[in-house]
Enzyme design. Structure first.
Site, mmCIF file in Angstrom:
data_model
loop_
_atom_site.group_PDB
_atom_site.id
_atom_site.type_symbol
_atom_site.label_atom_id
_atom_site.label_comp_id
_atom_site.label_asym_id
_atom_site.label_seq_id
_atom_site.Cartn_x
_atom_site.Cartn_y
_atom_site.Cartn_z
ATOM 1 N N GLU A 279 0.846 -1.195 0.000
ATOM 2 C CA GLU A 279 0.000 0.000 0.000
ATOM 3 C C GLU A 279 0.879 1.243 0.000
ATOM 4 O O GLU A 279 2.092 1.152 0.271
ATOM 5 C CB GLU A 279 -0.947 -0.012 1.207
ATOM 6 C CG GLU A 279 -2.025 -1.081 1.058
ATOM 7 C CD GLU A 279 -2.992 -1.164 2.227
ATOM 8 O OE1 GLU A 279 -2.844 -0.397 3.198
ATOM 9 O OE2 GLU A 279 -3.890 -2.007 2.170
ATOM 10 N N ARG B 260 -0.648 9.021 1.309
ATOM 11 C CA ARG B 260 -2.081 9.260 1.163
ATOM 12 C C ARG B 260 -2.453 10.743 1.103
ATOM 13 O O ARG B 260 -3.330 11.147 0.339
ATOM 14 C CB ARG B 260 -2.748 8.623 2.377
ATOM 15 C CG ARG B 260 -4.160 8.303 2.176
ATOM 16 C CD ARG B 260 -4.658 7.521 3.356
ATOM 17 N NE ARG B 260 -4.542 6.100 3.131
ATOM 18 C CZ ARG B 260 -5.026 5.199 3.974
ATOM 19 N NH1 ARG B 260 -5.614 5.582 5.085
ATOM 20 N NH2 ARG B 260 -4.920 3.927 3.706
ATOM 21 N N HIS C 266 -11.480 10.027 6.600
ATOM 22 C CA HIS C 266 -11.289 8.601 6.809
ATOM 23 C C HIS C 266 -10.810 8.242 8.214
ATOM 24 O O HIS C 266 -11.286 7.297 8.818
ATOM 25 C CB HIS C 266 -10.274 8.125 5.769
ATOM 26 C CG HIS C 266 -9.986 6.658 5.800
ATOM 27 N ND1 HIS C 266 -10.968 5.714 5.598
ATOM 28 C CD2 HIS C 266 -8.826 5.966 5.997
ATOM 29 C CE1 HIS C 266 -10.424 4.502 5.669
ATOM 30 N NE2 HIS C 266 -9.135 4.632 5.926
ATOM 31 N N ARG D 80 -0.894 9.257 8.741
ATOM 32 C CA ARG D 80 -0.820 7.815 9.042
ATOM 33 C C ARG D 80 -0.504 6.989 7.792
ATOM 34 O O ARG D 80 -1.066 7.205 6.723
ATOM 35 C CB ARG D 80 -2.152 7.341 9.613
ATOM 36 C CG ARG D 80 -2.225 5.856 9.853
ATOM 37 C CD ARG D 80 -3.542 5.486 10.468
ATOM 38 N NE ARG D 80 -4.634 5.628 9.545
ATOM 39 C CZ ARG D 80 -5.122 4.648 8.775
ATOM 40 N NH1 ARG D 80 -4.580 3.438 8.825
ATOM 41 N NH2 ARG D 80 -6.143 4.857 7.989
HETATM 42 P P1 FAD Z 1 -13.909 1.118 15.946
HETATM 43 O O1 FAD Z 1 -13.653 -0.141 15.251
HETATM 44 O O2 FAD Z 1 -14.439 2.253 15.142
HETATM 45 O O3 FAD Z 1 -14.939 0.809 17.110
HETATM 46 C C1 FAD Z 1 -15.515 1.836 17.869
HETATM 47 C C2 FAD Z 1 -16.526 1.236 18.814
HETATM 48 O O4 FAD Z 1 -16.923 2.220 19.754
HETATM 49 C C3 FAD Z 1 -17.807 0.752 18.160
HETATM 50 O O5 FAD Z 1 -18.156 -0.474 18.751
HETATM 51 C C4 FAD Z 1 -18.836 1.793 18.548
HETATM 52 O O6 FAD Z 1 -20.150 1.307 18.664
HETATM 53 C C5 FAD Z 1 -18.325 2.182 19.914
HETATM 54 N N1 FAD Z 1 -18.754 3.490 20.404
HETATM 55 C C6 FAD Z 1 -18.514 4.713 19.874
HETATM 56 N N2 FAD Z 1 -19.078 5.659 20.638
HETATM 57 C C7 FAD Z 1 -19.682 5.021 21.673
HETATM 58 C C8 FAD Z 1 -20.453 5.440 22.783
HETATM 59 N N3 FAD Z 1 -20.737 6.716 23.018
HETATM 60 N N4 FAD Z 1 -20.933 4.507 23.628
HETATM 61 C C9 FAD Z 1 -20.692 3.191 23.414
HETATM 62 N N5 FAD Z 1 -19.970 2.733 22.385
HETATM 63 C C10 FAD Z 1 -19.472 3.639 21.534
HETATM 64 N N6 FAD Z 1 -7.143 0.760 9.113
HETATM 65 C C11 FAD Z 1 -6.176 -0.131 8.808
HETATM 66 O O7 FAD Z 1 -5.166 -0.219 9.517
HETATM 67 N N7 FAD Z 1 -6.327 -0.948 7.728
HETATM 68 C C12 FAD Z 1 -7.406 -0.919 6.914
HETATM 69 O O8 FAD Z 1 -7.518 -1.684 5.971
HETATM 70 C C13 FAD Z 1 -8.421 0.032 7.212
HETATM 71 N N8 FAD Z 1 -9.507 0.137 6.404
HETATM 72 C C14 FAD Z 1 -10.516 0.987 6.771
HETATM 73 C C15 FAD Z 1 -11.670 1.024 5.992
HETATM 74 C C16 FAD Z 1 -12.735 1.819 6.381
HETATM 75 C C17 FAD Z 1 -13.985 1.858 5.545
HETATM 76 C C18 FAD Z 1 -12.636 2.601 7.560
HETATM 77 C C19 FAD Z 1 -13.786 3.453 8.009
HETATM 78 C C20 FAD Z 1 -11.475 2.585 8.309
HETATM 79 C C21 FAD Z 1 -10.411 1.785 7.930
HETATM 80 N N9 FAD Z 1 -9.231 1.736 8.682
HETATM 81 C C22 FAD Z 1 -8.254 0.842 8.350
HETATM 82 C C23 FAD Z 1 -9.140 2.418 9.968
HETATM 83 C C24 FAD Z 1 -9.446 1.386 11.070
HETATM 84 O O9 FAD Z 1 -10.474 0.528 10.626
HETATM 85 C C25 FAD Z 1 -9.863 2.034 12.366
HETATM 86 O O10 FAD Z 1 -8.984 3.050 12.718
HETATM 87 C C26 FAD Z 1 -9.877 0.984 13.490
HETATM 88 O O11 FAD Z 1 -10.680 -0.104 13.109
HETATM 89 C C27 FAD Z 1 -10.375 1.612 14.755
HETATM 90 O O12 FAD Z 1 -10.617 0.604 15.693
HETATM 91 P P2 FAD Z 1 -11.210 1.039 17.090
HETATM 92 O O13 FAD Z 1 -11.343 -0.197 17.898
HETATM 93 O O14 FAD Z 1 -10.409 2.138 17.653
HETATM 94 O O15 FAD Z 1 -12.652 1.670 16.749
HETATM 95 C C1 SIN Z 2 -7.649 0.931 2.684
HETATM 96 O O1 SIN Z 2 -7.968 -0.240 2.564
HETATM 97 O O2 SIN Z 2 -7.319 1.659 1.749
HETATM 98 C C2 SIN Z 2 -7.661 1.524 4.040
HETATM 99 C C3 SIN Z 2 -6.385 1.253 4.664
HETATM 100 C C4 SIN Z 2 -6.197 2.131 5.844
HETATM 101 O O3 SIN Z 2 -6.997 3.023 6.122
HETATM 102 O O4 SIN Z 2 -5.199 1.933 6.517
#
Ligand code: FAD
Ligand code: SIN
Length: 534
Positions: A113, A275, A336, A371
């Site tokens: 990537e 990016r 994002h 990032r």
């Molecule tokens: P999240 O997975 O967002 O989970 C947040 C949780 O908090 C959820 O369960 C939600 O319900 C809960 N929550 C929020 N507010 C409250 C509240 N007030 N009360 C109770 N619960 C609450 N990163 C990579 O490294 N590789 C990738 O390929 C990649 N692809 C991506 C594709 C997309 C479409 C997106 C949107 C992001 C992508 N990212 C990727 C970024 C990455 O997915 C996220 O940064 C990461 O998953 C965040 O994980 P997290 O556990 O911090 O939060």
């Molecule tokens: C993607 O699949 O392009 C998202 C990867 C990332 O947000 O790290």
């Protein structure tokens, strides 16, 4: 209802699930999720998780790529810690939780990537997040020490004398507000993409954790660094659908409507430039040509390769009448990932005692000002593991949960029939001016305009919040406005262009390196449990 627990985990994405699994070895866990347990950014992650598994690769190179992308603001010690822990912990995902990453002749297939100099991205086709999230949810459901509370929206943290002793949460099904009393409270609430009109993020990403932490006195840093992904699907009926960067890693080209490639004008690495550069280049193309979108073209690849490697994207685009094996995909950049957040160490420590922050809600310094792709899942995985160990020790040293119960929420507020109209109006307004004035390219004047608009909107939201009964949409809106305010203030504080923050009034990097840091003043401090505080 009053629920007493050793660990309160707010959020059930990768970071919350790993923390809950590991902490449950030491005590009781209450795991809150705003919606269904799987809903969050993790579930939608496509490209994968970066970790050094190939013998031709090295931790040193992964750190170097991370630091290069971070535009001078990465903490190298943090990058070394996280990149080194990655390989062991992704193997644990495979061996302990049964996560199936894609393989090629039996070996894990490593993707490439933007910004990575080596193939090091483990992925499950183009639905990596789905694979990780569902396997971890299965594991969490088997743990007797973990109680899951779905559809529970945390409203506010309860902090006494700078010690966090739990949180209030609204049960969306019963409409009751419950008190979760905890020895250790962990924010794992993810990011805030919904602050912007165009985003890849799901609806739950309204920055609740950052807003709650800020109101509770935690330090918030570097909020100006919103990462815009270069390629989300441009289609009137497509809501928040990402086209993974891995597609460019496999050779997809960015073209204009005449089929002409344009990235060589902007960076020698073309489509695989960092990016921020690709997003700004597309933004510049759109502004110069006046077109609505550019196109991502992978039609030169064998159709069966495209369908096997990107099945989710192939299927989804087909539902909109786009066959990606023969047609270029219309794309635009989208908000994002939030690089800034609650200031935390890699073990989740914040400046509020017994309050930890992990995953996208936190800012450890790993990503600097930009990032590197697939480093977010890595950070969430590593820091959740480390925080659970640290939390266990803290929990033992702190003793039994919540010696003093905190007061019940006072629900004595009237319902208002107009509420939803005002919520919707303000919601649309914030997201639109944040996109137009605080988006990929900023200026002093645009930021001032956004700040002025926000002041008016925040007054209205606050009046509503204090005068009427709370509702999940009102909670989202209030948090969204708070996060918007923090982003604007940090952006105004950064008088340079660095990483994902670009201002036409300050186009150069400054010679000095600094983080922007905000903390609520005691004068501004708002009561945390509704209108009537005991
Ligand atoms: P999240 O997975 O967002 O989970 C947040 C949780 O908090 C959820 O369960 C939600 O319900 C809960 N929550 C929020 N507010 C409250 C509240 N007030 N009360 C109770 N619960 C609450 N990163 C990579 O490294 N590789 C990738 O390929 C990649 N692809 C991506 C594709 C997309 C479409 C997106 C949107 C992001 C992508 N990212 C990727 C970024 C990455 O997915 C996220 O940064 C990461 O998953 C965040 O994980 P997290 O556990 O911090 O939060
Ligand atoms: C993607 O699949 O392009 C998202 C990867 C990332 O947000 O790290």
């Amino acid at each position: 209802m009053r629920i007493s627990t050793d660990f309160l985990v707010i959020g059930s994405g990768l970071s919350g699930l790993i923390f809950a699994l590991k902490a449950s070895e030491y005590g009781t866990v209450s795991l809150l999720s705003k919606d269904e347990i799987t809903e969050g950014a993790t579930f939608y992650a496509q490209g994968g998780i970066a970790a050094v598994l190939d013998e031709k690769d090295s931790i040193k190179d992964h750190v170097k790529d991370t630091v290069n992308a971070g535009a001078g603001l990465c903490r190298k010690d943090v990058a070394e810690e996280i990149c080194s822990e990655g390989p062991r912990l992704v193997r644990e995902l495979i061996n302990n939780y049964g996560v199936n990453f894609s393989r090629n002749n039996g070996e894990i297939d490593l993707g490439l990537e933007g910004g990575h100099t080596k193939r090091r991205v483990l992925h499950a086709e183009d639905r990596t997040g789905y694979e990780i999230e569902t396997k971890l949810v299965d594991a969490v459901k088997k743990e007797s020490n973990i109680n899951i509370f779905e559809n529970h929206v945390a409203i506010n943290l309860f902090v006494d004398n700078n010690v966090c002793i739990g949180a209030y949460a609204l049960d969306k099904k019963s409409n009751q507000i419950n008190n979760f009393q905890a020895t250790i409270t962990t924010l794992a609430t993810g990011g805030a993409g919904k602050v912007f009109l165009v985003t890849s993020n799901p609806d739950v990403c309204t920055g609740d954790g950052i807003a709650m932490a800020y109101r509770a006195g935690a330090k918030i840093i570097n909020m100006e660094f919103t990462q815009f992904h270069p390629t989300s699907l441009y289609h009137p009926h497509a809501k928040a659908f990402l086209i993974t960067e891995a597609m460019r890693g496999e050779g997809a080209k960015l073209i204009d409507k005449n089929g002409k490639r344009f990235m060589s004008k902007y960076h020698p690495k073309k489509e695989l430039a960092p990016r921020d550069i690709v997003s700004r280049s597309i933004d510049a193309e759109l502004k110069t040509t006046g077109e609505d979108c550019v196109f991502l073209d992978i039609t030169h690849k064998n159709p069966s390769f495209v369908k096997d490697r990107f099945p989710t994207i192939y299927e989804r685009c087909l539902t909109y009448g786009i066959d990606i094996t023969v047609q270029p995909i219309p794309v635009v950049p989208a908000a994002h990932y939030l690089i800034g957040g609650v200031k935390a160490t890699t073990t989740g420590q914040t400046n509020v005692k017994n309050l930890l922050a992990i995953g996208e809600v936190s800012c450890t310094g790993f990503h600097g000002a930009n990032r590197l792709a697939s480093n977010s899942l890595l950070e969430a995985l590593v820091c959740a593991n480390k925080a659970a160990k640290f939390g266990a020790i803290l929990c033992m040293n702190t003793g039994a949960p919540t010696k003093q119960p905190f007061p019940y929420w006072d629900p004595g507020m009237a319902e208002d029939p107009d509420e939803m109209v005002i919520v919707k109006q303000n919601w649309d307004e914030i997201r639109r001016f944040m996109w137009n004035y605080v988006g990929i390219v900023r200026s002093d004047n645009r930021l001032i305009r956004a700040a002025n608009r926000l002041e008016v909107v925040m007054k209205e939201i606050n009046q509503f919040y204090w005068d009427f009964k709370i509702h999940p949409h009102l909670l989202d809106l209030r948090n969204l406005a708070q996060v918007a305010e923090l982003i604007i203030r940090c952006a105004r504080g950064r008088r340079e262009s660095r990483g994902v923050h670009y201002s036409i009034d300050h186009t150069k990097k400054s010679d000095s390196l600094y983080n922007t840091e905000l903390q609520i003043s005691m004068v501004d401090k708002v009561p945390l449990n509704g209108k009537f505080v005991e």
